[in-house]
Motif scaffolding. Structure first.
Motif, mmCIF file in Angstrom:
data_model
loop_
_atom_site.group_PDB
_atom_site.id
_atom_site.type_symbol
_atom_site.label_atom_id
_atom_site.label_comp_id
_atom_site.label_asym_id
_atom_site.label_seq_id
_atom_site.Cartn_x
_atom_site.Cartn_y
_atom_site.Cartn_z
ATOM 1 N N ALA A 27 23.733 -42.626 27.046
ATOM 2 C CA ALA A 27 22.299 -42.674 26.711
ATOM 3 C C ALA A 27 21.426 -42.301 27.898
ATOM 4 N N HIS A 28 20.493 -41.429 27.657
ATOM 5 C CA HIS A 28 19.469 -41.088 28.659
ATOM 6 C C HIS A 28 18.206 -40.648 27.922
ATOM 7 N N ARG A 29 17.150 -40.440 28.683
ATOM 8 C CA ARG A 29 15.926 -39.897 28.070
ATOM 9 C C ARG A 29 15.205 -39.011 29.073
ATOM 10 N N HIS A 30 14.396 -38.121 28.541
ATOM 11 C CA HIS A 30 13.674 -37.175 29.404
ATOM 12 C C HIS A 30 12.421 -36.674 28.702
ATOM 13 N N SER A 31 11.547 -36.080 29.487
ATOM 14 C CA SER A 31 10.278 -35.605 28.923
ATOM 15 C C SER A 31 10.465 -34.303 28.147
ATOM 16 N N MET A 56 24.426 -26.520 18.805
ATOM 17 C CA MET A 56 23.548 -25.809 19.728
ATOM 18 C C MET A 56 22.424 -26.749 20.130
ATOM 19 N N ASP A 57 22.177 -26.853 21.423
ATOM 20 C CA ASP A 57 21.025 -27.586 21.936
ATOM 21 C C ASP A 57 19.905 -26.590 22.202
ATOM 22 N N GLY A 58 18.713 -26.871 21.709
ATOM 23 C CA GLY A 58 17.538 -26.068 22.061
ATOM 24 C C GLY A 58 16.543 -26.981 22.756
ATOM 25 N N LEU A 69 16.273 -30.049 20.370
ATOM 26 C CA LEU A 69 16.750 -29.965 18.990
ATOM 27 C C LEU A 69 18.248 -29.733 19.034
ATOM 28 N N ARG A 70 18.935 -30.210 18.008
ATOM 29 C CA ARG A 70 20.369 -29.933 17.848
ATOM 30 C C ARG A 70 20.501 -29.144 16.572
ATOM 31 N N PHE A 71 21.262 -28.082 16.636
ATOM 32 C CA PHE A 71 21.572 -27.383 15.407
ATOM 33 C C PHE A 71 23.088 -27.362 15.266
ATOM 34 N N TRP A 76 15.198 -42.331 23.928
ATOM 35 C CA TRP A 76 16.587 -42.576 24.345
ATOM 36 C C TRP A 76 17.514 -41.894 23.355
ATOM 37 N N HIS A 77 18.551 -41.235 23.875
ATOM 38 C CA HIS A 77 19.517 -40.627 22.952
ATOM 39 C C HIS A 77 20.899 -40.592 23.561
ATOM 40 N N ASP A 78 21.894 -40.841 22.702
ATOM 41 C CA ASP A 78 23.298 -40.729 23.092
ATOM 42 C C ASP A 78 24.039 -40.121 21.917
ATOM 43 N N HIS A 79 25.151 -39.469 22.230
ATOM 44 C CA HIS A 79 25.933 -38.800 21.200
ATOM 45 C C HIS A 79 27.340 -39.371 21.192
ATOM 46 N N GLY A 80 27.923 -39.513 19.996
ATOM 47 C CA GLY A 80 29.299 -40.017 19.901
ATOM 48 C C GLY A 80 30.022 -39.303 18.784
ATOM 49 N N GLU A 89 28.096 -36.085 31.607
ATOM 50 C CA GLU A 89 26.882 -36.601 30.950
ATOM 51 C C GLU A 89 26.610 -35.797 29.675
ATOM 52 N N ARG A 90 26.550 -34.479 29.782
ATOM 53 C CA ARG A 90 26.507 -33.621 28.593
ATOM 54 C C ARG A 90 27.438 -32.454 28.883
ATOM 55 N N ARG A 91 28.492 -32.302 28.050
ATOM 56 C CA ARG A 91 29.417 -31.192 28.270
ATOM 57 C C ARG A 91 28.889 -29.989 27.502
ATOM 58 N N LEU A 130 12.397 -21.053 26.946
ATOM 59 C CA LEU A 130 13.298 -21.965 26.238
ATOM 60 C C LEU A 130 14.739 -21.896 26.746
ATOM 61 N N TYR A 131 15.428 -23.000 26.526
ATOM 62 C CA TYR A 131 16.812 -23.196 26.924
ATOM 63 C C TYR A 131 17.666 -23.295 25.665
ATOM 64 N N ALA A 132 18.914 -22.806 25.768
ATOM 65 C CA ALA A 132 19.888 -23.048 24.697
ATOM 66 C C ALA A 132 21.239 -23.367 25.326
HETATM 67 O O1 GTQ Z 1 22.019 -33.765 24.821
HETATM 68 O O2 GTQ Z 1 20.519 -34.786 25.990
HETATM 69 O O3 GTQ Z 1 22.042 -29.127 26.498
HETATM 70 O O4 GTQ Z 1 19.683 -33.719 28.181
HETATM 71 C C1 GTQ Z 1 20.713 -30.256 28.083
HETATM 72 C C2 GTQ Z 1 20.115 -31.427 28.500
HETATM 73 C C3 GTQ Z 1 21.608 -31.396 26.183
HETATM 74 C C4 GTQ Z 1 21.198 -33.796 25.744
HETATM 75 C C5 GTQ Z 1 21.456 -30.256 26.925
HETATM 76 C C6 GTQ Z 1 20.259 -32.585 27.762
HETATM 77 C C7 GTQ Z 1 21.015 -32.570 26.585
#
Ligand code: GTQ
Length: 349
Positions: free
Chosen positions: A107-111, A162-164, A115-117, A148-152, A71-73, A92-94
């Protein structure tokens, strides 16, 4: 003056503590000085993650699992003082996310806000609320809560960013909601670049109505940021603690770009040494350009592009770039300010 030290023990007192414990009570006087501390006490500790070994580990993960299956590597950056808790700071998470050419993170969504850097590669996409954006190194990208967000990745190189996220903050409040769309990619309903044109050119649609607290711009491209920093430096007005430091804003109200996370970017010129600074918002830094050192408390870290380091709450921090340097950073300052608890101190006190 500190609050009281723990009072002496006695057999009568111990018997009393055991008795009240069975009825779900405990005595404040045994713990007061540990829970209402004179200054912040955090389990979060200063740490630096070098990019090169992280990239190797991520590429190894790339051979073990696809972005789709995972789902997210992502490799989570575990603060060594908070191991196993999926936190880089207390709130916070990174993570470091890898999307290989041709892959999709569904694609998924959450509360939680994300951020992506962007750190490595170029030309991968993220789609948010029906619009796709191409991501390049240094871009700051927002996924608002419940979007909703998905990455390609249609490029021919692996992409790492980096995900924050505010995952620990939402977990503190027990306010997590999440769902999958059931499809790899959401429907694209807007042309690429629409949000930046509409909201990122010092204009707003005349009858704009705000939806949610996050900025309607979801990609703040580095090319623009860098150019702005370069132009501003000509005035040579350096803040002793920050160099030339800017915050990413929501153009709707001039407030922070995100409701729970404060993002920043700063230019530190060669030869500059910042004056000591501390604040209650533990901060995650990612090096965009340049190399140098940062001293956090008693520990000095040497950094270079794409390294990530974390400054815990209330640790004095001093940056010393060896060449012109640009640092991206994020913290929970916006949340603390909304709650009226944020503090900072300049200089050695
Ligand atoms: O890209 O949606 O690092 O849902 C952790 C949870 C990324 C993402 C993460 C997530 C995502």
């Amino acid at each position: 003056m500190s609050l009281i030290e723990k009072p002496q023990s006695s057999p009568e007192r111990e018997a009393y503590y055991q008795k009240i414990d069975k009825q779900n009570y405990s005595a404040l006087w045994n713990v007061l000085s540990g829970i209402v501390t004179p200054t912040p006490k955090s389990d979060c500790i200063p740490h630096l993650w070098e990019f090169a070994p992280a990239r190797e580990l991520l590429m190894e993960a790339g051979g073990l699992i696809t972005a789709k299956e995972a789902e997210r590597r992502v490799l989570i950056l575990q603060n060594p003082g908070l191991r196993g808790q999926s936190r880089i700071t207390t709130s916070l998470y990174a993570g470091l996310q890898l999307v290989l050419p041709g892959e999709v993170a569904p694609a998924h969504r959450h509360s939680q806000s994300a951020l992506r850097f962007v750190m490595d590669g170029g030309g991968a996409c993220t789609a948010v609320n029906g619009e796709r954006t191409l991501m390049e190194v240094g871009d700051f990208v927002i996924t608002p809560p419940q979007a909703w967000h998905d990455h390609g990745n249609d490029s021919d190189t692996p992409m790492i960013w980096m995900d924050g996220l505010d995952i620990p903050m939402l977990s503190f409040f027990d306010a997590s909601f999440a769902e999958g769309l059931g499809e790899d990619m959401q429907e694209i309903t807007k042309p690429t670049g629409d949000s930046l044109a509409r909201y990122g050119a010092n204009m707003l649609p005349v009858d704009f109505e705000r939806k949610g607290l996050a900025s309607p711009i979801f990609n703040y491209p580095y090319a623009r940021t860098r150019e702005a920093l370069e132009t501003m430096r000509r005035r040579d007005e350096w803040d002793p603690c920050h160099g030339l430091k800017m915050r990413y804003v929501n153009p709707v109200d001039g407030g922070w770009a995100m409701p729970t996370i404060s993002p920043f970017v700063q230019l530190l010129p060669k030869g500059f040494k910042t004056a000591p600074y501390r604040s209650t918002d533990a901060t995650v830094f990612s090096v965009i350009e340049g190399s140098g050192t940062t001293t956090i408390g008693n520990t000095t870290f040497h950094w270079k592009p794409k390294d990530i380091f974390v400054v815990p709450s209330w640790y004095p921090v001093v940056h010393e770039p060896g060449e012109d340097a640009v640092l991206f950073s994020y913290s929970d300052r916006v949340a603390q300010q909304k709650l009226g608890i944020w503090r900072e101190a300049r200089g050695d006190h």
